[in-house]
Design a protein around this motif. Structure first.
Motif, mmCIF file in Angstrom:
data_model
loop_
_atom_site.group_PDB
_atom_site.id
_atom_site.type_symbol
_atom_site.label_atom_id
_atom_site.label_comp_id
_atom_site.label_asym_id
_atom_site.label_seq_id
_atom_site.Cartn_x
_atom_site.Cartn_y
_atom_site.Cartn_z
ATOM 1 N N SER A 9 -4.958 -123.017 53.952
ATOM 2 C CA SER A 9 -4.477 -121.639 54.067
ATOM 3 C C SER A 9 -3.277 -121.461 53.142
ATOM 4 N N LEU A 10 -3.045 -120.212 52.754
ATOM 5 C CA LEU A 10 -1.915 -119.900 51.882
ATOM 6 C C LEU A 10 -0.636 -119.841 52.694
ATOM 7 N N ASP A 58 2.708 -120.088 38.469
ATOM 8 C CA ASP A 58 1.735 -119.726 39.482
ATOM 9 C C ASP A 58 2.279 -119.860 40.897
ATOM 10 N N GLN A 59 3.544 -120.275 41.041
ATOM 11 C CA GLN A 59 4.135 -120.395 42.374
ATOM 12 C C GLN A 59 4.928 -119.155 42.775
ATOM 13 N N LEU A 60 5.277 -118.321 41.821
ATOM 14 C CA LEU A 60 6.064 -117.132 42.126
ATOM 15 C C LEU A 60 5.252 -116.170 42.986
ATOM 16 N N VAL A 61 5.849 -115.707 44.070
ATOM 17 C CA VAL A 61 5.185 -114.758 44.953
ATOM 18 C C VAL A 61 5.773 -113.381 44.671
ATOM 19 N N LEU A 62 5.261 -112.735 43.619
ATOM 20 C CA LEU A 62 5.783 -111.452 43.168
ATOM 21 C C LEU A 62 4.630 -110.533 42.807
ATOM 22 N N ILE A 63 4.825 -109.248 43.004
ATOM 23 C CA ILE A 63 3.895 -108.244 42.503
ATOM 24 C C ILE A 63 4.502 -107.662 41.233
ATOM 25 N N PRO A 94 4.770 -105.284 37.774
ATOM 26 C CA PRO A 94 4.488 -103.859 37.558
ATOM 27 C C PRO A 94 3.300 -103.632 36.622
ATOM 28 N N THR A 95 2.099 -103.682 37.159
ATOM 29 C CA THR A 95 0.890 -103.378 36.405
ATOM 30 C C THR A 95 0.022 -102.450 37.242
ATOM 31 N N SER A 96 -1.055 -101.951 36.640
ATOM 32 C CA SER A 96 -1.964 -101.073 37.375
ATOM 33 C C SER A 96 -2.681 -101.825 38.488
ATOM 34 N N ALA A 97 -2.645 -103.161 38.431
ATOM 35 C CA ALA A 97 -3.306 -103.970 39.463
ATOM 36 C C ALA A 97 -2.442 -104.169 40.692
ATOM 37 N N LYS A 98 -1.208 -103.654 40.674
ATOM 38 C CA LYS A 98 -0.302 -103.968 41.774
ATOM 39 C C LYS A 98 -0.783 -103.392 43.102
ATOM 40 N N GLU A 99 -1.493 -102.259 43.061
ATOM 41 C CA GLU A 99 -1.984 -101.712 44.324
ATOM 42 C C GLU A 99 -3.036 -102.634 44.925
ATOM 43 N N GLY A 100 -3.884 -103.214 44.078
ATOM 44 C CA GLY A 100 -4.847 -104.184 44.575
ATOM 45 C C GLY A 100 -4.175 -105.441 45.062
ATOM 46 N N ASP A 101 -3.082 -105.834 44.385
ATOM 47 C CA ASP A 101 -2.351 -107.028 44.807
ATOM 48 C C ASP A 101 -1.792 -106.888 46.217
ATOM 49 N N LEU A 151 -3.134 -105.753 48.714
ATOM 50 C CA LEU A 151 -4.125 -105.995 49.755
ATOM 51 C C LEU A 151 -4.150 -107.459 50.173
ATOM 52 N N ALA A 152 -3.501 -108.314 49.384
ATOM 53 C CA ALA A 152 -3.496 -109.740 49.677
ATOM 54 C C ALA A 152 -2.314 -110.087 50.574
ATOM 55 N N TYR A 153 -2.389 -111.290 51.145
ATOM 56 C CA TYR A 153 -1.288 -111.808 51.956
ATOM 57 C C TYR A 153 -0.161 -112.258 51.024
#
Length: 442
Positions: free
Chosen positions: A259-260, A272-277, A279-286, A288-290
């Protein structure tokens, strides 16, 4: 509050702020504008050269190929980091979709092929540079007074007043922020205020959202009976992640399932360890994740409560997932009041300077001004009396913190106490303190 208030009449604003602080449920939403005075990057106002500067400040070395790619992907030098990152992300996705190792950008004689690895490398460098630029305050970076000598003064003042100005029987304030920086946590540490940020543990701190259901109480040390709820605490939610959050995959000891996990760490992270959103157009999809979906659910729950006020500072309404929560709550929760503070989003400087005392208590639409075409300006011109917009000088986070009702010394207390302790310790070392019970001749 759809009125023009001159800077000579801040009492009206202070009274309104005071009433908002006394509602049952107080929600605060802080965006990047709350850290601009500390040097936080303005992601919608960065030239290509400034982007390269951020990469260098983060320890990166952009090559000539990276500079060429940057000029090609952003030929108008638009200054919008979100659009720039979108372009790089789309270019890499296009190469992947076509099964190619490179992608051609530009048109006509200016068209040029760029390796996909180079596109990905530049995007990762910009992401890392943005994260590093949010490590505030930066040592050696000049700041305007009084923050050059006391960088966290405004944050301490703001936080102490939203906590201390409320009646003790009211629920804790809930602070939500889109910022990665650790300024809020540092200010709370200086104040000595406890806070719940959703993490459990001490040595190994792990994100455990069930901890938002906990609180602080004072107990009698011998009987362990509860005496009263502890004062000066808040709930802190970082809805876009934090610089000291790290992702890791752990196996459950009983089931062996992976589990994450999100943990606290101040060590220098891998990309790949940074837990950040970002500023891209994908941020709204991001989101949705935990853990972002859970944190946004807590925001949605907070703004749906009865007798709730939301104070929004430094947030430009550029995140659809957050806007949707706020606007839907306004539509369904009649007991919700919203105050938005922004110094520049409503009127041009010339229009603000043209306002006089005759403009007092007039609606924005009745004045000879043209509001900007922004989301905040639309809120300012709406007919909903539950929405207040504070613009101009008092719309800055630093000014709003001073405008909040409360003792003018609250934000200065830690510095003053520290200086006093240092002076007493120095006097003790020098042998200049009078003996106990003996009056000094001074």
């Amino acid at each position: 509050m759809k009125e023009i208030i001159t800077t000579s009449e801040p009492k009206l604003v202070r009274e309104h702020l005071g009433s908002l602080l006394q509602v049952k449920n107080l929600v605060v939403l802080l965006g990047s504008g709350a850290s601009f005075h500390l040097g936080s990057p303005k992601t919608r106002d960065l030239s290509n050269e400034q982007v390269l500067g951020l990469i260098r400040e983060a320890g990166g070395e952009p090559t000539e190929e990276h500079q060429s790619l940057l000029a090609t992907i952003n030929p108008t030098d638009s200054g919008d980091l979100e659009k720039l990152l979108n372009g790089l992300q789309l270019a890499a996705s296009l190469a992947t979709q076509a099964g190619q190792d490179s992608v051609t950008l530009g048109s006509g004689a200016d068209a040029k092929s760029y390796p996909k690895k180079q596109v990905d490398a530049l995007r990762q460098q910009i992401n890392r540079a943005l994260a590093e630029a949010c490590r505030l305050p930066k040592p050696g970076k000049p700041l305007d007074a009084p923050f050059d000598s006391d960088p966290l003064l405004a944050h301490r003042t703001f936080l102490s007043r939203i906590i201390r100005s409320r009646r003790v029987n009211l629920p804790r304030p809930q602070v939500f922020t889109t910022n990665y920086d650790l300024v809020i946590e540092s200010a709370l540490d200086q104040l000595g205020y406890p806070y719940i940020d959703g993490f459990s543990g001490t040595v190994e701190r792990r994100l455990n959202l069930a901890f938002y259901g906990l609180d602080f109480h004072r107990v009698e040390t011998t009987t362990q009976s509860v005496l009263a709820r502890a004062e000066g605490a808040i709930y802190l939610h970082k809805v876009h992640g934090s610089l000291n959050w790290r992702s890791s995959s752990d196996k459950d000891r009983l089931t062996g399932l992976e589990s994450l996990e999100v943990r606290h760490s101040n060590a220098f992270p891998e990309d790949d360890q940074l837990v950040l959103i970002y500023p891209t157009s994908a941020k709204e999809g991001d989101t949705l994740a935990y853990p972002y979906s859970d944190l946004l659910r807590l925001l949605g729950d907070a703004v749906q409560q009865e007798d709730t006020a939301v104070i929004v500072v430094g947030y430009g309404f550029a995140d659809p997932h957050i806007n949707r929560l706020l606007l839907r709550s306004l539509a369904t929760n009649s007991a919700l009041n919203v105050l938005v503070a922004d110094p520049f989003a409503v009127l041009e400087d010339a229009d603000i300077s043209s306002l006089t005392s005759d403009s007092l208590q007039q609606h924005l639409s009745d004045l000879d001004v043209t509001p900007k075409k922004t989301a905040i300006a639309a809120l300012a011109t709406s007919s909903d009396s539950r929405i207040s917009v504070l613009t101009g000088e008092y719309g800055k986070f630093t000014e709003l913190s001073r405008l909040l009702p409360g003792s003018s010394q609250l934000g200065d207390t830690p510095t003053a106490v520290t200086a006093l302790i240092e002076a007493l310790e120095q006097a003790a070392r020098d042998g200049n303190l009078p003996a106990s019970g003996v009056k000094s001749n001074d």
